[in-house]
Design a protein around this motif. Structure first.
Motif, short mmCIF file in Angstrom:
data_model
loop_
_atom_site.label_atom_id
_atom_site.label_comp_id
_atom_site.label_asym_id
_atom_site.label_seq_id
_atom_site.Cartn_x
_atom_site.Cartn_y
_atom_site.Cartn_z
N ILE A 136 -6.38 -3.59 -10.18
CA ILE A 136 -5.36 -3.30 -11.21
C ILE A 136 -4.31 -4.40 -11.24
CG2 ILE A 136 -3.52 -1.70 -11.91
CD1 ILE A 136 -5.23 0.57 -10.73
N ARG A 137 -3.88 -4.86 -10.07
CA ARG A 137 -2.76 -5.81 -10.01
C ARG A 137 -3.08 -7.13 -10.69
NH1 ARG A 137 -2.48 -8.23 -3.82
NH2 ARG A 137 -0.81 -9.46 -4.71
N PHE A 138 -4.38 -7.47 -10.79
CA PHE A 138 -4.75 -8.77 -11.35
C PHE A 138 -5.30 -8.70 -12.78
CE2 PHE A 138 -5.18 -9.83 -6.70
CZ PHE A 138 -4.09 -10.70 -6.67
N VAL A 139 -5.11 -7.57 -13.46
CA VAL A 139 -5.56 -7.50 -14.85
C VAL A 139 -4.63 -8.33 -15.74
CG1 VAL A 139 -6.57 -5.20 -14.53
CG2 VAL A 139 -4.21 -5.41 -15.38
N ASP A 140 -5.13 -8.69 -16.90
CA ASP A 140 -4.31 -9.43 -17.86
C ASP A 140 -3.24 -8.51 -18.43
OD1 ASP A 140 -5.82 -11.76 -17.55
OD2 ASP A 140 -7.21 -11.20 -19.15
N THR A 141 -2.04 -9.05 -18.60
CA THR A 141 -0.93 -8.26 -19.14
C THR A 141 -0.28 -8.98 -20.31
OG1 THR A 141 0.66 -9.25 -17.59
CG2 THR A 141 -0.44 -7.21 -16.88
N THR A 142 0.51 -8.22 -21.04
CA THR A 142 1.22 -8.78 -22.19
C THR A 142 2.53 -8.03 -22.38
OG1 THR A 142 0.97 -9.37 -24.53
CG2 THR A 142 0.15 -7.20 -23.86
N ALA A 143 3.34 -8.50 -23.30
CA ALA A 143 4.59 -7.83 -23.63
C ALA A 143 4.38 -6.97 -24.87
CB ALA A 143 5.69 -8.84 -23.88
N ILE A 194 3.04 1.56 -6.69
CA ILE A 194 2.35 1.20 -5.46
C ILE A 194 2.68 -0.25 -5.15
CG2 ILE A 194 0.14 1.01 -4.27
CD1 ILE A 194 -0.98 3.09 -6.20
N ASN A 195 3.26 -0.48 -3.99
CA ASN A 195 3.58 -1.85 -3.58
C ASN A 195 2.29 -2.61 -3.28
OD1 ASN A 195 6.66 -1.98 -3.24
ND2 ASN A 195 6.16 -0.13 -2.07
N MET A 249 -7.64 0.68 -1.79
CA MET A 249 -6.73 -0.45 -2.00
C MET A 249 -7.40 -1.55 -2.80
SD MET A 249 -3.55 -0.86 -1.34
CE MET A 249 -2.43 -2.21 -1.77
N ASN A 250 -8.74 -1.59 -2.77
CA ASN A 250 -9.47 -2.55 -3.60
C ASN A 250 -9.26 -2.24 -5.08
OD1 ASN A 250 -11.06 -0.15 -3.00
ND2 ASN A 250 -12.72 -1.10 -4.15
N VAL A 251 -9.12 -0.95 -5.42
CA VAL A 251 -8.84 -0.56 -6.81
C VAL A 251 -7.43 -1.01 -7.19
CG1 VAL A 251 -8.61 1.37 -8.42
CG2 VAL A 251 -10.42 1.39 -6.67
N VAL A 252 -6.48 -0.80 -6.27
CA VAL A 252 -5.11 -1.27 -6.52
C VAL A 252 -5.10 -2.76 -6.78
CG1 VAL A 252 -2.80 -1.53 -5.51
CG2 VAL A 252 -4.09 0.58 -5.13
N ASP A 253 -5.86 -3.51 -6.00
CA ASP A 253 -5.90 -4.97 -6.18
C ASP A 253 -6.60 -5.35 -7.48
OD1 ASP A 253 -4.48 -5.62 -3.88
OD2 ASP A 253 -6.27 -5.67 -2.62
N GLY A 298 0.78 -1.23 0.00
CA GLY A 298 0.00 0.00 0.00
C GLY A 298 0.81 1.28 0.00
N THR A 299 2.12 1.17 0.07
CA THR A 299 2.94 2.40 0.04
C THR A 299 3.24 2.79 -1.40
OG1 THR A 299 4.98 1.09 0.28
CG2 THR A 299 4.01 2.06 2.28
#
Length: 204
Positions: A172-179, A135-136, A166-170, A116-117
């Motif tokens: 974001i952290r689990f969205v699908d990503t690509t290169a 954001i960690n 922090m629910n928004v941060v979470d 959260g920092t």
């Protein structure tokens, strides 16, 4: 008897001075409160406290970029679900926005990279941070300041803490990503920072 009287007077004088010092010393409520900011994103708002008392250079830098509108339309371009989410420097088409000069690294301020920092992103040079931040999403103690012998030891300067969203941060952290060379861990659907709003300091 005379000695005892002098000793008693001395004790009373010290006690009076101590009370006077307590009366004039600023209480925690009198100390300047830290500013707040809301990071508006396409997935929701993230409210943060900015630690101006511990990281004044980093906070002033962040506020200047926010108030200038620099962050409007930038994205979280690097998302690693069990590490951190990074943004504030690239546009939706992954173009790097021009920044001001780098700032000094304040990682030795005693704050640590816990969940959260907010911390300043940088290159391999310790004093290279400009606009980007992260954001960690978990405790990342390997990013903390451990000395000045090399870049890794310098660490990454923490300058804020998520207080709401922090629910928004979470999310974001689990969205699908690509290169998208040369970038990796890029969200497949852009997570846009629509703006960063600086709020009046919260008196607590």
């Amino acid at each position: 008897m005379k000695f005892a009287s002098v000793l008693t007077a001395l004790i009373l004088s010290v006690a009076a001075n101590s009370v006077a010092a307590q009366d004039t010393a600023p209480s925690p409520a009198d100390r300047p409160a830290n500013p707040q900011a809301v990071i508006h994103t396409s997935l929701g708002d993230i409210t943060v406290e900015l630690f101006a008392d511990r990281a004044p250079v980093s906070v002033e830098n962040f506020i200047e970029y926010a108030r200038s509108g620099f962050y409007d339309g930038t994205i979280f371009h690097r998302v690693i679900s069990h590490f951190m989410i990074q943004g504030g420097g690239l546009t939706e088409d992954l173009q790097l926005k021009p920044t001001r000069e780098p700032i000094v690294n304040e990682a030795d301020n005693g704050l640590t990279n816990t969940r959260g920092t907010l911390a300043m992103a940088r290159t391999s040079h310790p004093h290279s941070a400009t606009a980007q931040f992260f954001i960690n999403v978990q405790d990342n103690h390997n990013l903390n300041h451990r000395g000045t012998s090399n870049s890794a030891a310098w660490g990454y300067a923490v300058f804020g803490q998520v207080t709401e969203g922090m629910n928004v941060v979470d999310d974001i952290r689990f969205v699908d990503t690509t290169a998208v060379p040369p970038h990796s861990d890029v969200p497949t659907v852009p997570i846009v920072i629509t703006g960063v709003e600086i709020l009046p300091a919260n008196p607590g």
